[in-house]
Design a protein around this motif. Structure first.
Motif, mmCIF file in Angstrom:
data_model
loop_
_atom_site.group_PDB
_atom_site.id
_atom_site.type_symbol
_atom_site.label_atom_id
_atom_site.label_comp_id
_atom_site.label_asym_id
_atom_site.label_seq_id
_atom_site.Cartn_x
_atom_site.Cartn_y
_atom_site.Cartn_z
ATOM 1 N N ASN A 195 12.390 -1.023 6.626
ATOM 2 C CA ASN A 195 13.836 -0.765 7.154
ATOM 3 C C ASN A 195 14.480 -1.675 7.710
ATOM 4 O OD1 ASN A 195 15.032 1.904 5.616
ATOM 5 N ND2 ASN A 195 12.935 2.716 6.522
ATOM 6 N N ALA A 196 13.730 -2.401 8.562
ATOM 7 C CA ALA A 196 14.206 -3.308 9.336
ATOM 8 C C ALA A 196 13.792 -4.687 8.893
ATOM 9 C CB ALA A 196 13.614 -3.489 10.883
ATOM 10 N N GLY A 197 13.177 -4.539 7.667
ATOM 11 C CA GLY A 197 12.870 -5.914 6.880
ATOM 12 C C GLY A 197 11.412 -6.253 7.148
ATOM 13 N N TYR A 198 10.613 -5.797 7.994
ATOM 14 C CA TYR A 198 9.391 -6.136 8.393
ATOM 15 C C TYR A 198 8.285 -5.132 8.038
ATOM 16 C CZ TYR A 198 11.672 -9.381 11.866
ATOM 17 O OH TYR A 198 12.394 -10.303 12.445
ATOM 18 N N LEU A 199 7.062 -5.708 7.710
ATOM 19 C CA LEU A 199 5.958 -4.934 7.279
ATOM 20 C C LEU A 199 4.727 -5.480 7.999
ATOM 21 C CD1 LEU A 199 6.614 -4.539 3.455
ATOM 22 C CD2 LEU A 199 6.805 -2.844 5.065
ATOM 23 N N LYS A 200 3.898 -4.824 8.296
ATOM 24 C CA LYS A 200 2.637 -5.252 8.949
ATOM 25 C C LYS A 200 1.478 -5.688 7.807
ATOM 26 C CE LYS A 200 2.544 -1.808 12.777
ATOM 27 N NZ LYS A 200 1.772 -0.906 13.639
ATOM 28 N N THR A 201 0.854 -6.918 8.217
ATOM 29 C CA THR A 201 0.075 -7.535 7.252
ATOM 30 C C THR A 201 -1.055 -6.482 6.789
ATOM 31 O OG1 THR A 201 0.318 -9.526 8.193
ATOM 32 C CG2 THR A 201 -1.846 -9.227 7.062
ATOM 33 N N SER A 202 -1.536 -5.621 7.754
ATOM 34 C CA SER A 202 -2.596 -4.677 7.670
ATOM 35 C C SER A 202 -2.043 -3.771 6.313
ATOM 36 C CB SER A 202 -3.100 -3.963 8.833
ATOM 37 O OG SER A 202 -1.973 -3.334 9.316
ATOM 38 N N PHE A 203 -0.729 -3.341 6.615
ATOM 39 C CA PHE A 203 -0.130 -2.400 5.672
ATOM 40 C C PHE A 203 -0.302 -3.059 4.067
ATOM 41 C CE2 PHE A 203 3.541 -0.945 3.358
ATOM 42 C CZ PHE A 203 3.373 0.439 2.891
ATOM 43 N N VAL A 204 0.271 -4.163 4.100
ATOM 44 C CA VAL A 204 0.408 -4.769 2.853
ATOM 45 C C VAL A 204 -0.953 -5.132 2.164
ATOM 46 C CG1 VAL A 204 1.166 -6.983 1.561
ATOM 47 C CG2 VAL A 204 2.454 -6.097 3.631
ATOM 48 N N VAL A 205 -2.036 -5.551 2.998
ATOM 49 C CA VAL A 205 -3.330 -5.743 2.593
ATOM 50 C C VAL A 205 -3.847 -4.339 1.865
ATOM 51 C CG1 VAL A 205 -5.787 -6.379 3.029
ATOM 52 C CG2 VAL A 205 -3.891 -7.717 3.789
ATOM 53 N N ASP A 206 -3.714 -3.278 2.862
ATOM 54 C CA ASP A 206 -4.144 -2.035 2.210
ATOM 55 C C ASP A 206 -3.554 -1.854 0.892
ATOM 56 O OD1 ASP A 206 -5.731 0.430 2.725
ATOM 57 O OD2 ASP A 206 -3.819 1.345 2.677
ATOM 58 N N ALA A 207 -2.173 -1.902 0.632
ATOM 59 C CA ALA A 207 -1.473 -1.499 -0.487
ATOM 60 C C ALA A 207 -2.273 -2.222 -1.727
ATOM 61 C CB ALA A 207 0.047 -1.418 -0.166
ATOM 62 N N PHE A 208 -2.305 -3.346 -1.751
ATOM 63 C CA PHE A 208 -2.823 -4.358 -2.735
ATOM 64 C C PHE A 208 -4.288 -3.928 -2.994
ATOM 65 C CE2 PHE A 208 1.298 -6.505 -2.215
ATOM 66 C CZ PHE A 208 1.380 -6.708 -3.708
ATOM 67 N N GLU A 209 -5.055 -3.699 -1.745
ATOM 68 C CA GLU A 209 -6.510 -3.554 -1.977
ATOM 69 C C GLU A 209 -6.526 -2.197 -2.569
ATOM 70 O OE1 GLU A 209 -8.698 -6.534 1.232
ATOM 71 O OE2 GLU A 209 -8.296 -4.347 1.611
ATOM 72 N N HIS A 214 8.223 -10.829 5.381
ATOM 73 C CA HIS A 214 8.760 -10.742 6.853
ATOM 74 C C HIS A 214 7.592 -9.949 7.541
ATOM 75 C CE1 HIS A 214 12.531 -12.124 5.666
ATOM 76 N NE2 HIS A 214 12.640 -11.044 4.865
ATOM 77 N N ARG A 215 7.047 -10.343 8.841
ATOM 78 C CA ARG A 215 5.793 -10.005 9.345
ATOM 79 C C ARG A 215 6.080 -9.349 10.734
ATOM 80 N NH1 ARG A 215 0.761 -14.024 9.911
ATOM 81 N NH2 ARG A 215 2.603 -15.157 11.186
ATOM 82 N N ALA A 216 5.785 -7.948 10.789
ATOM 83 C CA ALA A 216 5.705 -7.226 12.202
ATOM 84 C C ALA A 216 4.434 -7.395 12.591
ATOM 85 C CB ALA A 216 6.151 -5.932 11.647
ATOM 86 N N SER A 217 4.464 -7.543 14.056
ATOM 87 C CA SER A 217 3.174 -7.500 14.845
ATOM 88 C C SER A 217 2.256 -6.406 14.665
ATOM 89 C CB SER A 217 3.379 -7.914 16.200
ATOM 90 O OG SER A 217 4.064 -8.944 16.535
ATOM 91 N N GLU A 218 0.922 -6.233 14.739
ATOM 92 C CA GLU A 218 0.262 -4.990 14.602
ATOM 93 C C GLU A 218 0.442 -4.003 15.604
ATOM 94 O OE1 GLU A 218 -1.495 -4.509 11.652
ATOM 95 O OE2 GLU A 218 -0.835 -6.158 10.748
ATOM 96 N N ASP A 219 0.867 -4.510 16.846
ATOM 97 C CA ASP A 219 1.001 -3.540 17.813
ATOM 98 C C ASP A 219 2.409 -2.985 17.814
ATOM 99 O OD1 ASP A 219 2.456 -5.797 18.536
ATOM 100 O OD2 ASP A 219 1.792 -5.902 20.600
#
Length: 336
Positions: free
Chosen positions: A259-273, A245-250
């Motif tokens: 907690n609301a089910g959403y994460l930012k793409t930038s956060f996910v990418v940073d975690a795996f990188e 589930h994707r949250a807008s970057e802004d």
């Protein structure tokens, strides 16, 4: 017999003799053997050998291309069959979950060993098990026991105990879905895989599973430990597939923390990188622009949960009109 063919035959026999005397995994020695053959048989034989090699390489290339096409067709047919055998209520979700396109994007193929995070009732498992086939393996990666009291609304020990008891029999239940006609099935609890287990899986799939792991990162380090564990148990070159589930970057970080089910793409990418993975490609397969969520919204307001509205109300109709959540689709790879 034509003279050129006779020379090619002599060269082939000489090269075969040299190769039989040398280990196949010593390319330097093999190269030296070819030079010796040139000196002993002569320039004409060497030219004939090179021509024969070029012909053989071309034939092998054509055969390899044909084999790849057959394998691709076979995998596509197997996936289509696995998708078609699902019940109508599952197929009704294909419009939003796009399982065929998603598994193709993640390069999942029959015969692979695939780990599926949070397999639960088996929505994706029941597609993966027949698709991977008898030569494949599906490993269900359940949340660790200690996470449930922290993520379930109004959690009670009785409710958590019920979940844990069902997980105890998940492997046997999942194996029974298709028996010997499907992949072998195993399971484990995230962050509890034995450190001795490593480089065993071809792919790990996190399909709508990361937000809960981040919700308990502060208390249990569940997200970071799971990603580190994933790196360890993947083969070099192995794939991580993420649908989340994707949250807008802004949107505010404090809202987009899972907690609301959403994460930012930038956060996910940073975690795996940060763990060493490389983001190979992203896709909009599972995008839904109509889901413009922000503070005050939770993902469970949408289908299939409809947790915040009552059936038959205009509010429910509005949520149904949105469809399922907007989702990022990311393919990471563990470096060779």
């Amino acid at each position: 017999m034509k003279r050129s063919l006779m020379f090619a035959g002599v060269a082939g026999l000489a090269l075969l003799g040299a190769c039989q005397m040398l280990p196949a995994d010593e390319p330097a020695d093999a190269a030296a053997a070819e030079e010796t053959i040139e000196e002993e048989v002569g320039v004409l034989v060497a030219e004939a050998t090179r021509e024969a090699d070029r012909t053989a390489e071309a034939e092998m290339s054509e055969t390899a291309e044909s084999s790849d096409e057959e394998m691709d067709t076979s995998a596509a047919d197997a996936l289509a069959t696995a998708l078609d055998m699902q019940p109508d209520e599952v197929k009704a979700r294909y419009e939003w979950r796009h399982p065929g396109e998603t598994l193709e994007f993640f390069e999942i193929e029959p015969g692979m060993t695939v780990i599926e995070a949070l397999p639960g009732g088996g929505w994706y498992s029941k597609i993966l098990i027949p698709y991977l086939g008898p030569e494949g393996t599906l490993i269900g990666a359940h949340y660790p026991d200690e996470i449930w009291m922290l993520i379930l609304p109004n959690a009670t020990e009785e409710r958590v105990d019920g979940i844990l008891k069902r997980l105890e029999t998940w492997k046997e239940t999942a194996q029974g879905w298709f028996g010997d006609a499907g992949a072998s099935v195993f399971d484990y609890k995230m962050t509890h895989m034995s450190p001795e287990k490593k480089e065993a899986a071809d792919a790990v799939l996190f399909i709508r599973a990361l937000h809960n792991l981040n919700r308990t990162e502060g208390e249990l380090r569940t997200l970071s430990q799971t990603i580190d564990e994933t790196y360890r148990i993947l083969k070099p070159g192995g794939i991580v597939g993420v649908v989340q589930h994707r949250a807008s970057e802004d949107t505010p970080d404090e809202w987009a923390d899972g907690n609301a089910g959403y994460l930012k793409t930038s956060f996910v990418v940073d975690a795996f990188e940060t763990a060493g993975f490389v983001l190979e490609e992203s896709s909009e397969i599972n995008a839904n622009p109509a889901d413009d969520a922000g503070p005050g919204d939770i993902v469970w307001r949408l289908a299939p949960s409809f947790a915040t509205t009552e059936e038959g109300t205009p509010e429910r109709e509005a949520m149904a009109a949105i469809g399922e959540s907007d989702r990022m689709t990311l393919r990471f790879r563990k470096p060779e």
